[in-house]
Design a protein around this motif. Sequence first.
Motif: not given
Lengths: 747, 747
Positions: B297, B287, B55, B156, B354
């Motif tokens: 995260n 996120s 991400m 993340r 997440d």
Amino acid sequence: MVLKNKNIIQAACILYMLFVNSTISAQQPADFVNPIIGTSNYGAAFPGPIAPRGMASISPFNVSGPQNRPLEKDSQWLSNPYVNENTFLTGFSQVNLSGVGCPELGVILLMPTTGEVEIDHLKYGSTYSNEVAKAAYYSVNIDKYKVKGEFTASKRVGVSRFTFPKGQSNVLLNLGVGLTNEEGAMIKVVSNTEIEGMRSVGSFCYNSPEDAYPVYFVAKFSKAADKFGVWKKPAKYNGVEAQWMGYNGKARMMENTIKTVVGDSIGSYFTYKFDKEETVEVKIGISYVSIENARENLAKEVGDKAFETVYKETYDEWNEELSKIAVEGGSKDDKTIFYTALYHTLIHPNTLNDFNGEFPEIKRSKIGKTEGTRYTVFSLWDTYRNLHQLMSLVYPKQQSDMVKSMIQMYDENGWLPKWELNSTETFTMVGDPASIVIADTYLKGIRDFDVQKAYKAMLKGADQMENNPLRPGLKDYIQKGFLTTDNRGPVSTTQEYNISDYAISLLADALGKKADAKRFKTRSLSYRKLFDNKLNLLRPRIANGNWYEPFDPNSGANFEENVGFIEGNAWQYNFMVPHDINGLKRLMGGDKAFSAQLQKIFDSKQFDMANEPDIANPYLFNYVKGEEFKAQENVKRLVREYFQNKPKGLPGNDDTGTMSAWLVYSMMGIYPIVPGEPVYTITAPMFDKVTIKLDPQYYKSDSIVIERQGNPEGKINTIQLNGKPLNTFFISHDNLVNGKTLKVIQN
Amino acid sequence: MVLKNKNIIQAACILYMLFVNSTISAQQPADFVNPIIGTSNYGAAFPGPIAPRGMASISPFNVSGPQNRPLEKDSQWLSNPYVNENTFLTGFSQVNLSGVGCPELGVILLMPTTGEVEIDHLKYGSTYSNEVAKAAYYSVNIDKYKVKGEFTASKRVGVSRFTFPKGQSNVLLNLGVGLTNEEGAMIKVVSNTEIEGMRSVGSFCYNSPEDAYPVYFVAKFSKAADKFGVWKKPAKYNGVEAQWMGYNGKARMMENTIKTVVGDSIGSYFTYKFDKEETVEVKIGISYVSIENARENLAKEVGDKAFETVYKETYDEWNEELSKIAVEGGSKDDKTIFYTALYHTLIHPNTLNDFNGEFPEIKRSKIGKTEGTRYTVFSLWDTYRNLHQLMSLVYPKQQSDMVKSMIQMYDENGWLPKWELNSTETFTMVGDPASIVIADTYLKGIRDFDVQKAYKAMLKGADQMENNPLRPGLKDYIQKGFLTTDNRGPVSTTQEYNISDYAISLLADALGKKADAKRFKTRSLSYRKLFDNKLNLLRPRIANGNWYEPFDPNSGANFEENVGFIEGNAWQYNFMVPHDINGLKRLMGGDKAFSAQLQKIFDSKQFDMANEPDIANPYLFNYVKGEEFKAQENVKRLVREYFQNKPKGLPGNDDTGTMSAWLVYSMMGIYPIVPGEPVYTITAPMFDKVTIKLDPQYYKSDSIVIERQGNPEGKINTIQLNGKPLNTFFISHDNLVNGKTLKVIQN
């Protein structure tokens, strides 16, 4: 039997009606409050509900849109969310300032509409009618939509109730439009009954934009929306890509989304489809700390309480506060202007801390926590003259917490406040007024604060010659006795510093600091160097000590910028040496010259009831033996002329209650004539009897009574304290609060 | 004794060095990744670190500022945060898209500077040098400040490490500048080691601005700032008040404050005073749900881990993924382009959920929660052609989760995705590609998803004639067999719908839905009505059924808008009926005419390696007996010409890995020639041996081997499966994955 019973019911009914009517006719102090007073003539009061010293408040917002010109917020310097004569309403703002001189807050605008959702306030705005404004309650009909809006508030929560007709109804929450000139907001629909967000406000009086700060909120709706959404009108994008952006700069509707949206021009809508007339309640919790705290404020203060319950509780709170002063005699209008003025003195300073005690410290470098109340909105240049004195007398616990708040600010910031607003120091106006307020409070026997620290803070403000944000020009002031024309408003500022220094000298004396007492006493008289005995006026001097030339004493009326004075001219400032009126008399050549010069201000229409520097002037005739009747006449005349039960019923900006405090004192027949010194001067009361309940935590007596006897239109003949002649038009705070009855006999 | 010991140490040292070198020389697949490939020539890859399907990612950002023209983000349609030949760096963006065709993300820009804080990126930007780009690692020297920046990332969380010289150092976090055309952000310095906030992004390809959405972040600093602050450059205020606003439209510096600030042009600075060279690490958790989740995260994925640990873990993750395909033989450059391509296919679709499983559902009306991985960034018009086929073969678990994600989107939104991006449906491009991907996956034996629901979703997209966002023009298509020129790109779109319908017919057949199978099979051939046998080309028809006139088959090359085709022209689309190549051959008049027309595309330079509609064309020679060598020649030529170990080493936009998937397949010697149908066509592999590890959860065999024998430059003579001649250039997915060795013998 049916018939018989019917008679009994009828009888019971009549008895009940009599009872209800008698309850209604026994008007409570809160029933006299008319929040419409001061909503025109730049009074800058707002008509909507607020709890005593509340953080949240609701005001109808009618200062946007060309329909409202000239009293339109972007067309002139306009400092209020509502103007009584304006006709175009665009919502109900949830945080507001009362009686200030600069546009600020007036944001988080709630607006009910019907039909298709329209997000442009210039299109969805409406005329309005049937306003009802009372303590803790306001209602109005929104004509265009046939919607009735009703509003009440607890300390940190605004409660709105809308009665919608059948059909599609909408509640808009607009975070774009506002009275403040700041921009920027965030919004998130949490669910179909809840919205959270924040709005940037700040740069009060077009100052200190870097101190702009957030106000956070959580809004809860009593009914789940059938549809909801958020809108955003983004800034226009420049650059070659604009050609591919058909949406460039255009408003966007974002339905049914729980995402966070930020922007300058954003808002949300909750939409309902009603089969019949229905009501929707919206409760909005406010916090200056966080969304979480706003949510907690809402839950703990209001929770599931009905609109009526919140109204009743806040009404009771108002009634309790206002009942601290009971008045007898006087017309209904007299009582109305009196209690409305008292109400206005109980709005600011207001609560800053959340329900859990948290508040943003000065400069927002940290979140503080308080056990008591952290107060904010200290317009001290105004309020040092009378408002805090009124608090010390009637609401000493509040006044104590206000002093503690000021000392906390010193802890956080290194300086006492000057014009503090939601933990920003706006540095608006001149002078060093916090010292006066603290000394005055202490000398009145309210001493449950750290006076040594306060004294240290005062000395820092009074003595630090470099990088002193409170007292610019201090070096000149200390070395020469006055500020020169190199500084802004040098005469006014010298006078202000003198008054502060006098208060410090009094406190120093009380604390046994004799050398300081002497030093500051001396400093407090330095204005005399600015007295031009040819003109019998104070006059600016240039850097080399010569008089400033050419000098026009009339220049500066009506708030014009001028060399020498701040918001006023030489006439208006001439008597603003309350601690040395006898000295001033001598400078002028004695009683007669003094009295003549004082009278001249009134005769030449230089007197400005709407501005603080001269508001004590009418009382100054009490310093001339035999002329006290002029004080009585002038005070009565000014009360009647400028303070009335109508929208224009304040002389101008209420200045966070300073004008109102002047009225409250004046109608009671006493006035705190020397800020910092625990003394009142006396005039004819405007009620037959005034009873002030005293707080047993601070005062020995339960109450004091001020009575009048004789001809209400006559001159004061005798003043008695506890039945004994006083033989003076002055009374010390101690004598007043330890006395029982102050009787004023007129003939 | 000292000397003796010295010798021992020396010997140990030599042994150690040998060991280290041998470790280094035994290069792992991840060591061949060169993220610089595709960072020029509009490849739109970025050189910074990302975890597989991460991400978060970090890219040097060098597309802002006049120094970078013409490849400057506001001067042209530019879709990447980094261009290799650009020289002016203004930060390191923390969320990025790889290989897309529209500007998006490229926000949350971290930038180290030294000296006084400067907040204008055009002033604080710098040239840069000594770039090192590897899987999970990027470093660069920022010339102006003599600062070294190093970067790595977990799924993340982006981790940055700056090595500062002695003196004042600053870390800026700029939320104003960005690749996206959206504006709006929020920031709050939580403490002297932490910042939280959000940035608005969205309106991908200048579409659907109402779907703009927030990306939330939390940044943690390894060292407490000596000073910190926030800046905001507000929009300019209009109206008469502007005269009182000396600060109107000017940037504001707000020091040492923890208040929330919102605006279009905002950022924060952390400032240090260093006595000596020092490093500061900044970890930024991302996120799409909330700040809280970004914080979680960061804490759960990275926490206190050292930079090296994060790098090592992500490197290992890459190595494990890339090791699913082992190649032997081939040059270092061959391995580099191969593994870099495989790396590029493992970036998108990427993780949306997440650490706690939460993700924003489509349209952000709700927060969903997943047990597995919720994938996002489905550029399906591109990826249906080969990328998902590669995933099904090598990473079937990921492909299964991607299909599940698509079915979730249908649950949330009522429609399968078309071009889904972080839970917004951008509706970019044409066709109904999700059906193809799902059918293809199922037919390859990956069946751990709700195929009945998926089938229902496909039918909705394929049959709902009104208000169908996936298949505009469907009524014409169903009634006439084709879209008319009243629609955008009517020929292309007809072809796309045909391909989808073919995939649906295959799935219907597999599910025993014979009537549907027949119906969709028939529908899938309707493109034939657009075949103009005078031109031997597909050609648009107007509403009355006549050919569109005047028709220029060349119009539409180089992505020009044209009537008939989307991003291409009649030549480029002519063979895009992969499911009916034999039918097309008949239309054209048989093998010879077909082959001649196909060859003409290459000869006339109409072939575009950078665009999806024709990328399977070189393989189509396999449909003409005796001409298969042309497929081999063309594929090899195109690989050599367009895919190289250099910044321009991609033919154009990587299209979220579609070009890279083409390369991976082409170098392995197989290609999924009919999207939706589990079949591959065969060409000469470019390695001696390719071993694909198969996932035992989905496949019976451990692995499959593709080997070549004979003259690597020669034509294919024989193809053997498990030692037996195949006698065809096609092989079914089942035969391939259940076989052991596919041997290609060239002479």
